[in-house]
Write a protein that holds these residues in place. Sequence first.
Motif, PDB file in Angstrom:
ATOM      1  N   GLY A  87       0.812  -1.209   0.000  1.00 22.82           N
ATOM      2  CA  GLY A  87       0.000   0.000   0.000  1.00 22.82           C
ATOM      3  C   GLY A  87       0.845   1.257   0.000  1.00 22.82           C
TER       4      GLY A  87
ATOM      5  N   HIS B 193      -0.350   1.668   3.946  1.00 24.41           N
ATOM      6  CA  HIS B 193      -1.798   1.595   4.117  1.00 24.41           C
ATOM      7  C   HIS B 193      -2.278   0.170   4.444  1.00 24.41           C
ATOM      8  CE1 HIS B 193      -5.928   2.830   3.684  1.00 24.41           C
ATOM      9  NE2 HIS B 193      -6.133   1.855   2.819  1.00 24.41           N
ATOM     10  N   ASP B 194      -1.649  -0.845   3.885  1.00 17.51           N
ATOM     11  CA  ASP B 194      -2.074  -2.239   4.095  1.00 17.51           C
ATOM     12  C   ASP B 194      -1.353  -2.903   5.268  1.00 17.51           C
ATOM     13  OD1 ASP B 194       0.424  -2.372   2.978  1.00 17.51           O
ATOM     14  OD2 ASP B 194      -0.066  -3.981   1.573  1.00 17.51           O
ATOM     15  N   ASN B 195      -0.788  -2.112   6.189  1.00 17.99           N
ATOM     16  CA  ASN B 195      -0.029  -2.574   7.364  1.00 17.99           C
ATOM     17  C   ASN B 195       1.345  -3.140   7.019  1.00 17.99           C
ATOM     18  OD1 ASN B 195      -2.002  -1.783   9.183  1.00 17.99           O
ATOM     19  ND2 ASN B 195      -3.077  -3.746   9.007  1.00 17.99           N
ATOM     20  N   SER B 196       1.787  -3.012   5.788  1.00 15.54           N
ATOM     21  CA  SER B 196       3.153  -3.411   5.428  1.00 15.54           C
ATOM     22  C   SER B 196       4.116  -2.373   5.977  1.00 15.54           C
ATOM     23  CB  SER B 196       3.315  -3.486   3.904  1.00 15.54           C
ATOM     24  OG  SER B 196       2.499  -4.480   3.358  1.00 15.54           O
TER      25      SER B 196
ATOM     26  N   ALA C  50       2.030  -6.783   4.746  1.00 16.24           N
ATOM     27  CA  ALA C  50       0.760  -6.856   5.485  1.00 16.24           C
ATOM     28  C   ALA C  50       0.957  -7.149   6.970  1.00 16.24           C
ATOM     29  CB  ALA C  50      -0.168  -7.881   4.850  1.00 16.24           C
TER      30      ALA C  50
END
Length: 137
Positions: free
Chosen positions: A65, A82-85, A104
């Motif tokens: 993200g 944004h995707d927790n990565s 992620a």
Amino acid sequence: MKRRRIGLRVVRQGALRSAPQSGLRNAPRGARIGLKIVLFIVLYPFLLTATPVAAQDVAALQPIGSVTAFERTENAVTFRCHDNSQVQLTILAPDLVRVRAAFAKPIHERDHSWAIAKESWTTPRWTLSETPEAVTV
């Protein structure tokens, strides 16, 4: 005085040639065949149990993200996505940057590298600048 082979011998013309290596090449034919049979018996079961590994489908990978935040430390910058990565750039030397990524999920606390054995580095001078479009290290 006992003479020993050292891997090279001098020929009359003064040229150097490789001397034959001792070992299996000089062993009797029966010993060579016996060793091959033993190796076959020992290694063949490993070949039978080897499982094929499928290649990674690059087209199926999802990009991480967009960056939502970043944190700078003395020698690194960690980007939260944004995707927790998370992506972490560690400045090790003026010409060496280590990149760690966790997809992620957050980056694992245990910091271990199989590629770089050295663990303590003198942090070089580095800068970080931010614009609305980019973060530059």
